[in-house]
Write an enzyme that holds these catalytic residues in place. Structure first.
Site, PDB file in Angstrom:
ATOM      1  N   GLY A  21     -10.049   9.980  -4.618  1.00 46.89           N
ATOM      2  CA  GLY A  21      -9.213  11.072  -5.097  1.00 46.89           C
ATOM      3  C   GLY A  21      -8.200  10.564  -6.095  1.00 46.89           C
ATOM      4  O   GLY A  21      -8.135   9.368  -6.408  1.00 46.89           O
ATOM      5  N   GLY A  23      -4.061  11.699  -7.969  1.00 43.10           N
ATOM      6  CA  GLY A  23      -2.884  12.547  -7.919  1.00 43.10           C
ATOM      7  C   GLY A  23      -1.884  12.108  -8.958  1.00 43.10           C
ATOM      8  O   GLY A  23      -2.186  11.288  -9.840  1.00 43.10           O
ATOM      9  N   GLY A  24      -0.674  12.636  -8.856  1.00 43.55           N
ATOM     10  CA  GLY A  24       0.343  12.337  -9.838  1.00 43.55           C
ATOM     11  C   GLY A  24       0.772  10.886  -9.852  1.00 43.55           C
ATOM     12  O   GLY A  24       1.191  10.357 -10.885  1.00 43.55           O
ATOM     13  N   MET A  25       0.669  10.211  -8.696  1.00 45.79           N
ATOM     14  CA  MET A  25       1.112   8.826  -8.610  1.00 45.79           C
ATOM     15  C   MET A  25       0.032   7.828  -8.995  1.00 45.79           C
ATOM     16  O   MET A  25       0.331   6.709  -9.390  1.00 45.79           O
ATOM     17  CB  MET A  25       1.611   8.521  -7.194  1.00 45.79           C
ATOM     18  N   VAL A  28      -6.853   6.882  -5.638  1.00 47.99           N
ATOM     19  CA  VAL A  28      -7.192   6.314  -4.335  1.00 47.99           C
ATOM     20  C   VAL A  28      -8.680   6.004  -4.336  1.00 47.99           C
ATOM     21  O   VAL A  28      -9.510   6.871  -4.652  1.00 47.99           O
ATOM     22  CB  VAL A  28      -6.852   7.277  -3.180  1.00 47.99           C
ATOM     23  N   LYS A  42      -4.804   2.502  -2.797  1.00 49.71           N
ATOM     24  CA  LYS A  42      -4.022   3.374  -3.682  1.00 49.71           C
ATOM     25  C   LYS A  42      -3.494   2.545  -4.848  1.00 49.71           C
ATOM     26  O   LYS A  42      -2.793   1.556  -4.640  1.00 49.71           O
ATOM     27  CB  LYS A  42      -2.867   4.006  -2.910  1.00 49.71           C
ATOM     28  N   ASP A 136       6.905  14.868   2.881  1.00 54.18           N
ATOM     29  CA  ASP A 136       5.812  15.549   2.170  1.00 54.18           C
ATOM     30  C   ASP A 136       4.653  15.836   3.119  1.00 54.18           C
ATOM     31  O   ASP A 136       3.490  15.640   2.770  1.00 54.18           O
ATOM     32  CB  ASP A 136       5.350  14.716   0.987  1.00 54.18           C
TER      33      ASP A 136
END
Length: 342
Positions: A21, A23-25, A28, A42, A136
């Site tokens: 996957g 994401g913004g950071m 993964v 990550k 979160d």
């Protein structure tokens, strides 16, 4: 099929099998250690890794995740916060997220929500005992593993008592599940995670958020009442208390766990010493609707002639969720994986 050329072939000591996957950071990946152990790796985006403030945040994420030891979280096994780019590796959890499960099979029944909530309460108890606030908690950060739920992603967590690194005016989190104090930039403590837990339980039971999106969403979250009409009768008041505007009006985790583990309609909550782990073992986890998905996720990639995973089998393992969404059954995917590994 191979991992896309833009993705690394190796991160630290881990061979990258494929992407799980993004994401913004960052991204993964599914990685394999030299001994064959599967991990989730990550990797931080290069542009973020160049910011000293972000590196500090990432180092705190690693410290926070390492401080937590619980059956219901994904343990950190390795990290390099000074690498180029920085990365961390956690135990790979072979299961779908709560968000994926509800999207695919619909909301959970009340007994299932109770078991899920008990596991999440145990996770938060361990997180808070380590002096960490998650900040979160949301359906996509809850994985459904074969032996219970896992809370993942400490990307914006904060050690209690530590000085904040957030720039003034910037609020971190996922608005649909953030507490009012997060939205308004006030002090965030452990009770903020209880608010988020209430939203996650409502989502698990109804597929809906407590404060629907659209215009005025944040105002309703801070000042309005949650929409709980679809919640099961036995959980509605519990969820309402979790979603209290004032942090002090939310239940403590011990009381919440005992209430979740009590028999629906019981006059008294369960023994506070009751264990979510025992309840999950006795309560039929994993649920029938998710068991087939878990069965596919749990299968390791079949070995090729040289003792390394066959590329087609690896791809099918990583994209089993996509295949299920396309209408293939678990048995069809298992059969295809077996053929690919021969």
């Amino acid at each position: 099929m191979r991992t896309p050329l833009s993705d690394p072939q190796r991160v630290g000591p881990y061979q990258i099998v494929g992407r799980l996957g993004s994401g913004g950071m960052g991204w993964v990946y599914l990685g394999r250690s030299p001994t064959g152990r599967m991990v989730a790796v990550k990797v931080v985006r290069p542009e973020l890794a160049m910011e000293p403030e972000f590196r500090d945040r990432f180092e705190r994420e690693v410290d926070a995740a390492r401080a937590v030891g619980s059956l219901f979280t994904a343990a950190v096994v390795d990290a390099d916060t000074h690498g180029d780019p920085p990365w961390l590796a956690t135990v790979y959890v072979p299961g779908p997220s709560l968000a994926e499960e509800v999207a695919r099979n619909g909301p959970l029944a009340e007994p299932q929500v109770r078991l899920l909530g008990a596991g999440l309460a145990e996770a938060l108890r361990a997180i808070h005992a380590a002096g960490v606030v998650h900040r979160d908690l949301k359906p996509s950060n809850v994985l459904l593993a074969p032996d219970g739920p896992r809370v993942i992603d400490f990307g914006i967590s904060r050690m209690l008592g530590a000085a904040g690194l957030t720039r003034s005016g910037i609020v971190l989190g996922t608005p649909a599940f953030m507490s009012p104090e997060q939205i308004t930039g006030m002090m965030v403590g452990p009770s903020s995670d209880l608010f988020s837990l209430g939203g996650v339980l409502l989502f698990a039971a109804t597929g809906e958020q407590p404060f629907p999106g659209g215009e005025g969403h944040l105002y309703r979250l801070v000042h309005g009442e949650p929409e709980l009409d679809g919640a099961p009768d036995g959980l509605r008041e519990l969820i309402r208390r979790c979603l209290a505007k004032e942090p002090g009006d939310r239940p403590n985790l011990d009381d919440l766990l005992a209430e979740l583990l009590a028999e629906p309609g019981a006059a008294e909550p369960a023994d506070p010493a009751s264990s979510a782990e025992h309840a999950l073992q006795a309560g039929g986890w994993p649920f029938p609707a998710v068991a087939e998905t878990l069965r596919v996720h749990e299968l390791p990639p079949p070995s090729g002639n040289a003792g390394t995973p066959g590329p087609t089998a690896s791809c099918l393992t990583l994209h089993a969720q996509t295949l299920l969404d396309a209408g293939l059954t678990g048995e069809m995917i298992v059969e295809a994986m077996t053929r690919a590994g021969r």
